[in-house]
Design an enzyme around this catalytic site. Structure first.
Site, PDB file in Angstrom:
ATOM      1  N   ILE A  90       0.883  -1.153   0.000  1.00 49.41           N
ATOM      2  CA  ILE A  90       0.000   0.000   0.000  1.00 49.41           C
ATOM      3  C   ILE A  90       0.924   1.206   0.000  1.00 49.41           C
ATOM      4  O   ILE A  90       1.732   1.362   0.902  1.00 49.41           O
ATOM      5  CB  ILE A  90      -0.904  -0.008   1.253  1.00 49.41           C
ATOM      6  CG1 ILE A  90      -1.979  -1.069   1.091  1.00 49.41           C
ATOM      7  CG2 ILE A  90      -1.515   1.357   1.473  1.00 49.41           C
ATOM      8  CD1 ILE A  90      -2.944  -1.152   2.246  1.00 49.41           C
ATOM      9  N   PRO A  91       0.850   2.029  -1.028  1.00 51.53           N
ATOM     10  CA  PRO A  91       1.896   3.038  -1.259  1.00 51.53           C
ATOM     11  C   PRO A  91       1.809   4.246  -0.328  1.00 51.53           C
ATOM     12  O   PRO A  91       1.656   5.362  -0.777  1.00 51.53           O
ATOM     13  CB  PRO A  91       1.675   3.438  -2.711  1.00 51.53           C
ATOM     14  CG  PRO A  91       0.223   3.225  -2.920  1.00 51.53           C
ATOM     15  CD  PRO A  91      -0.184   2.056  -2.064  1.00 51.53           C
ATOM     16  N   CYS A  92       1.953   4.011   0.938  1.00 46.10           N
ATOM     17  CA  CYS A  92       1.824   5.117   1.881  1.00 46.10           C
ATOM     18  C   CYS A  92       3.015   6.053   1.804  1.00 46.10           C
ATOM     19  O   CYS A  92       2.976   7.161   2.319  1.00 46.10           O
ATOM     20  CB  CYS A  92       1.646   4.594   3.293  1.00 46.10           C
ATOM     21  SG  CYS A  92       3.018   3.589   3.846  1.00 46.10           S
ATOM     22  N   HIS A  93       4.080   5.620   1.121  1.00 51.23           N
ATOM     23  CA  HIS A  93       5.245   6.501   0.985  1.00 51.23           C
ATOM     24  C   HIS A  93       4.968   7.628  -0.008  1.00 51.23           C
ATOM     25  O   HIS A  93       5.751   8.552  -0.119  1.00 51.23           O
ATOM     26  CB  HIS A  93       6.458   5.691   0.526  1.00 51.23           C
ATOM     27  CG  HIS A  93       6.216   4.910  -0.726  1.00 51.23           C
ATOM     28  ND1 HIS A  93       5.615   3.667  -0.728  1.00 51.23           N
ATOM     29  CD2 HIS A  93       6.467   5.200  -2.023  1.00 51.23           C
ATOM     30  CE1 HIS A  93       5.514   3.230  -1.970  1.00 51.23           C
ATOM     31  NE2 HIS A  93       6.019   4.144  -2.781  1.00 51.23           N
TER      32      HIS A  93
END
Length: 174
Positions: free
Chosen positions: A131-134
DNA sequence: CTAAATACTATTG
DNA sequence: CAATAGTATTTAG
């Protein structure tokens, strides 16, 4: 390598009740925690500093080490509150190589005033960077936080071709 | 139950 | 730049 991600959601109560025993192990670049039926409930890159702490978050379970073979299709079981589920789903829509502010995310899920709570939810996603929380940064141009450390966040963004040097608070390359 | 802690933001000096 | 009030949610006690 691109993976197909299949998300399922559940609450903490149900999770604790249903999965007293969990498995953990490593495969490729990943370190994962799995349910007995093979769903990923937590994941981190082995290259992250302190990645082993991933497992420490499941001390209430019986943990068993196991040989892991991940497939192209990653079935994940995400444990969280309704807000966290909502935020994590929204995160999946952020395209590779782009960023979004915490505020914009909050707007997107119709909770514009809950920015801070949304940020907390972003940070508690258990399968970063799947999950691309970056890709979530602050609206004032600062990079914001990252569970595995700011350097890991910078590295991920860099890999995706995001220009980090337009962000504030980043050491400039000399 | 209440209090404290937040990977935020906009505003003010 | 630092401090601060506003804000909603989660977690610890």
């Amino acid at each position: 390598m691109t993976y197909h991600i299949d998300l399922h959601f559940t609450s903490k109560e149900i999770f604790l009740k249903t999965y007293p025993t969990l498995f953990y192990g490593e495969d490729k670049e990943w370190l994962v925690v799995l349910t007995p039926d093979g769903q990923i409930c937590a994941l981190a890159m082995r290259s992250f500093p302190e990645s082993q702490t991933l497992i420490k978050k499941y001390q209430k379970h019986t943990l068993v080490e196991k040989k892991i073979a991940l497939k192209d299709k990653l079935t994940c079981l995400l444990v969280g509150t309704p807000l966290q589920h909502q935020v994590w789903e929204a995160l999946l829509n952020i395209p590779v190589g782009t960023t979004v502010s915490y505020q914009k995310l909050a707007d997107q899920i119709q909770r514009p005033k809950a920015v801070r709570a949304v940020a907390n939810a972003v940070g508690s996603n258990p399968i970063s960077p799947l999950i691309p929380c970056h890709r979530v940064i602050r609206s004032d141009g600062h990079i914001g936080g990252y569970y595995w450390g700011i350097p890991a966040k910078i590295a991920l963004l860099k890999e995706e071709g995001v220009s980090i040097y337009s962000l504030k608070g980043i050491p400039q390359k000399r």
